[in-house]
Motif scaffolding. Structure first.
Motif, PDB file in Angstrom:
ATOM      1  N   CYS A   9       0.874  -1.283   0.051  1.00 24.70           N
ATOM      2  CA  CYS A   9       0.021  -0.030  -0.046  1.00 24.70           C
ATOM      3  C   CYS A   9       0.847   1.193  -0.040  1.00 24.70           C
ATOM      4  N   ALA A  20      -4.599   6.451  -0.776  1.00 20.18           N
ATOM      5  CA  ALA A  20      -3.776   5.058  -0.373  1.00 20.18           C
ATOM      6  C   ALA A  20      -3.974   4.340  -1.896  1.00 20.18           C
ATOM      7  N   ILE A  47      -6.414  -1.268   4.988  1.00 20.42           N
ATOM      8  CA  ILE A  47      -5.126  -2.016   4.775  1.00 20.42           C
ATOM      9  C   ILE A  47      -5.205  -3.425   5.118  1.00 20.42           C
ATOM     10  N   CYS A  52      -2.236  -6.227   3.271  1.00 19.62           N
ATOM     11  CA  CYS A  52      -1.056  -5.653   2.838  1.00 19.62           C
ATOM     12  C   CYS A  52       0.180  -6.048   3.859  1.00 19.62           C
ATOM     13  N   GLU A  55       3.565  -1.220   3.701  1.00 21.38           N
ATOM     14  CA  GLU A  55       3.034   0.116   3.551  1.00 21.38           C
ATOM     15  C   GLU A  55       4.200   1.323   3.077  1.00 21.38           C
TER      16      GLU A  55
END
Length: 70
Positions: A9, A20, A47, A52, A55
């Motif tokens: 992400c 995002a 997220i 994910c 990040e």
């Protein structure tokens, strides 16, 4: 090319919102969230729901620093 990170992400942080983008081998999904606490929690949930593993955020001012250190 070998896949190293399956789901990532990217976060583009602004004063009033965060855009995002979740990238997978199937494509990408983009959403924008307010920087108010309730919406930051929704961003976190989004997220997590998308599993994910990484990040990333480009921080070019003090706006992004508040997310990391507060």
């Amino acid at each position: 090319m070998d896949v190293i990170i399956e789901r990532a992400c990217g976060l583009d942080v602004h004063k009033d919102n965060i855009t995002a983008c979740i990238m997978t081998s199937d494509g990408k999904e983009i959403q924008t969230f307010s920087t108010k606490t309730a919406f930051l929690l929704k961003l976190l949930d989004w997220i997590k729901e998308n599993n994910c593993t990484n990040e990333v955020m480009e921080s070019t001012s003090v706006v992004g620093c508040r997310l990391l250190y507060n």
